[in-house]
Scaffold this motif. Structure first.
Motif, mmCIF file in Angstrom:
data_model
loop_
_atom_site.group_PDB
_atom_site.id
_atom_site.type_symbol
_atom_site.label_atom_id
_atom_site.label_comp_id
_atom_site.label_asym_id
_atom_site.label_seq_id
_atom_site.Cartn_x
_atom_site.Cartn_y
_atom_site.Cartn_z
ATOM 1 N N HIS A 46 0.817 -1.223 0.000
ATOM 2 C CA HIS A 46 0.000 0.000 0.000
ATOM 3 C C HIS A 46 0.847 1.269 0.000
ATOM 4 O O HIS A 46 0.298 2.375 -0.093
ATOM 5 C CB HIS A 46 -0.902 0.006 1.239
ATOM 6 C CG HIS A 46 -0.147 0.011 2.542
ATOM 7 N ND1 HIS A 46 0.612 -1.075 2.970
ATOM 8 C CD2 HIS A 46 -0.018 0.971 3.498
ATOM 9 C CE1 HIS A 46 1.154 -0.785 4.141
ATOM 10 N NE2 HIS A 46 0.794 0.445 4.470
ATOM 11 N N ARG A 54 -0.448 -5.929 -5.446
ATOM 12 C CA ARG A 54 -1.399 -4.814 -5.421
ATOM 13 C C ARG A 54 -2.705 -5.188 -6.121
ATOM 14 O O ARG A 54 -3.800 -4.793 -5.675
ATOM 15 C CB ARG A 54 -0.760 -3.587 -6.065
ATOM 16 C CG ARG A 54 0.302 -2.945 -5.166
ATOM 17 C CD ARG A 54 1.057 -1.841 -5.853
ATOM 18 N NE ARG A 54 1.905 -1.111 -4.900
ATOM 19 C CZ ARG A 54 2.857 -0.257 -5.238
ATOM 20 N NH1 ARG A 54 3.088 -0.011 -6.533
ATOM 21 N NH2 ARG A 54 3.563 0.360 -4.314
ATOM 22 N N HIS A 66 -4.718 -7.183 -3.656
ATOM 23 C CA HIS A 66 -5.359 -6.336 -2.655
ATOM 24 C C HIS A 66 -6.557 -5.603 -3.253
ATOM 25 O O HIS A 66 -7.611 -5.472 -2.598
ATOM 26 C CB HIS A 66 -4.352 -5.338 -2.096
ATOM 27 C CG HIS A 66 -3.395 -5.919 -1.107
ATOM 28 N ND1 HIS A 66 -3.785 -6.333 0.150
ATOM 29 C CD2 HIS A 66 -2.060 -6.154 -1.171
ATOM 30 C CE1 HIS A 66 -2.741 -6.800 0.817
ATOM 31 N NE2 HIS A 66 -1.679 -6.707 0.034
ATOM 32 N N GLU A 76 -10.486 -5.881 -2.103
ATOM 33 C CA GLU A 76 -11.268 -4.702 -1.730
ATOM 34 C C GLU A 76 -12.522 -4.583 -2.588
ATOM 35 O O GLU A 76 -13.603 -4.235 -2.088
ATOM 36 C CB GLU A 76 -10.408 -3.446 -1.860
ATOM 37 C CG GLU A 76 -11.120 -2.193 -1.359
ATOM 38 C CD GLU A 76 -10.215 -0.980 -1.288
ATOM 39 O OE1 GLU A 76 -10.745 0.151 -1.362
ATOM 40 O OE2 GLU A 76 -8.985 -1.162 -1.163
ATOM 41 N N ARG A 105 -6.100 3.686 -5.127
ATOM 42 C CA ARG A 105 -5.571 3.390 -3.785
ATOM 43 C C ARG A 105 -4.443 2.381 -3.831
ATOM 44 O O ARG A 105 -3.575 2.365 -2.948
ATOM 45 C CB ARG A 105 -6.697 2.884 -2.877
ATOM 46 C CG ARG A 105 -7.472 3.977 -2.188
ATOM 47 C CD ARG A 105 -8.305 3.460 -1.037
ATOM 48 N NE ARG A 105 -9.422 2.637 -1.455
ATOM 49 C CZ ARG A 105 -10.604 3.119 -1.822
ATOM 50 N NH1 ARG A 105 -10.823 4.420 -1.825
ATOM 51 N NH2 ARG A 105 -11.583 2.302 -2.179
ATOM 52 N N TRP A 106 -4.437 1.533 -4.870
ATOM 53 C CA TRP A 106 -3.399 0.508 -4.985
ATOM 54 C C TRP A 106 -2.397 0.823 -6.094
ATOM 55 O O TRP A 106 -1.715 -0.063 -6.578
ATOM 56 C CB TRP A 106 -4.040 -0.862 -5.172
ATOM 57 C CG TRP A 106 -4.768 -1.270 -3.933
ATOM 58 C CD1 TRP A 106 -6.101 -1.239 -3.713
ATOM 59 C CD2 TRP A 106 -4.157 -1.693 -2.703
ATOM 60 N NE1 TRP A 106 -6.384 -1.629 -2.424
ATOM 61 C CE2 TRP A 106 -5.207 -1.920 -1.789
ATOM 62 C CE3 TRP A 106 -2.841 -1.907 -2.298
ATOM 63 C CZ2 TRP A 106 -4.962 -2.341 -0.475
ATOM 64 C CZ3 TRP A 106 -2.608 -2.337 -1.001
ATOM 65 C CH2 TRP A 106 -3.655 -2.549 -0.109
#
Length: 320
Positions: free
Chosen positions: A223, A262, A265, A269, A286-287
């Motif tokens: 992150h 990423r 993730h 999400e 965000r990633w």
């Protein structure tokens, strides 16, 4: 010891001299009268060349059969060893220019630099005296030193040979000095540059420790705005050695692994997100994915569906 000096503006003469001094090569220049100045000193199996090129010289060189180091004083060198990514060396860089068994290509751009070569057998000889060294032959697996301090030490060693040993005829003629200087050079290389011993797995381990440190760091910091240098520092190896380990054991690169982490993730999400409260673009950003089309392409390749389909998919029923 008087150095051999070569000074020419004839590209054919330069190609002939370099082919004899190093290995068969083809060169080209970006000017009509390219000046090449070389001062060459030889001591036993070790040679130290100071070079000044007043032009951009393209080169394509056969395997040298020797370990070849380069210390750049000015200008830049775009260099590629066969099977590896291109790298660019600049002032202050001291690197492995070429391993003994691989050809290389590139361009030297109006540069002053030193080339130091020695027999690969000397590397094996010195490696065999080090405690804990494995029985298999040592191989250099990266071009850049494992740390800034290791690079400085290697540069000082090369300068000592060039400025102190080789400039003193009586000293350079002593067999013991010749032998000791060669061993010092080989030991400095083994200390400064990544080798196959650095990325080897311990008995019973599936992956080298450096690789395990790197993947753990990536997984924990995906992150954050991390890059190759930060990952290599966490793994305690050079960026080049880390790239080699990822290619050898995972079939990807450190940044490729970071991208996949990423994506994973972002996928997690999107699965949990409320479609009314977020968007694919917001999750992607965000990633670290700021181009929606590129993110969608990578996401589909990884998960077989569009990211919007994941975001808007019905929530899975809870068990129990």
């Amino acid at each position: 010891m008087e150095p051999q000096v070569f000074d020419s503006r004839d590209i054919g003469e330069t190609e002939e001299f370099l082919s004899k001094a190093y290995a068969k090569m083809r060169i080209g220049a970006d000017v009509k009268s390219p000046r090449t100045w070389i001062s060459r000193q030889v001591m036993g199996s070790v040679s130290v060349d100071q070079l000044h090129l007043e032009y951009a010289m393209r080169y394509d060189v056969n395997p040298l059969g020797k370990v070849c180091l380069c210390a750049v004083e000015s200008g830049s060198i775009a260099h590629q060893i066969a099977g590896q990514d291109e790298d660019v060396f600049g002032p202050g860089d001291t690197v492995l220019f070429a391993p003994p068994d691989l050809p290389y290509t590139g361009e030297i751009r109006r540069s002053r630099y030193d080339i130091v070569m020695f027999d690969a057998a000397l590397l094996q000889q010195v490696a065999g005296t080090l405690p804990g060294r494995r029985a298999e032959p040592v191989r250099l697996v990266g071009s850049r030193p494992v740390s800034a301090s290791a690079g400085r030490h290697l540069r000082r060693t090369l300068a000592y040979l060039r400025d102190d040993v080789l400039t003193d005829p009586e000293l350079a003629a002593e067999p013991l000095v010749v032998s000791t200087a060669g061993q010092l050079l080989a030991a400095s290389v083994l200390t400064a540059l990544p080798t196959n011993a650095d990325d080897a797995a311990a008995p019973g381990e599936a992956r080298p420790q450096a690789l395990r440190r790197a993947t753990a760091f990536i997984d924990d910091h995906a992150h954050l705005p991390i890059g190759l240098d930060e990952i290599a520092t966490a793994a305690r190896v050079s960026p080049r050695a880390l790239q080699y380990a990822f290619r050898r054991h995972l079939g990807t690169t450190p940044l490729g692994y970071l991208r996949q982490a990423r994506l994973a993730h972002a996928h997690a999400e999107l699965r949990e997100a409320d479609p009314g409260a977020t968007t694919v673009t917001a999750v992607a950003a965000r990633w670290g994915f700021f181009h929606p089309g590129r993110f969608a392409q990578l996401y589909r390749a990884a998960f077989g569906r569009a990211p919007g389909d994941t975001l808007h998919a019905p929530a899975a029923p809870r068990r129990g």
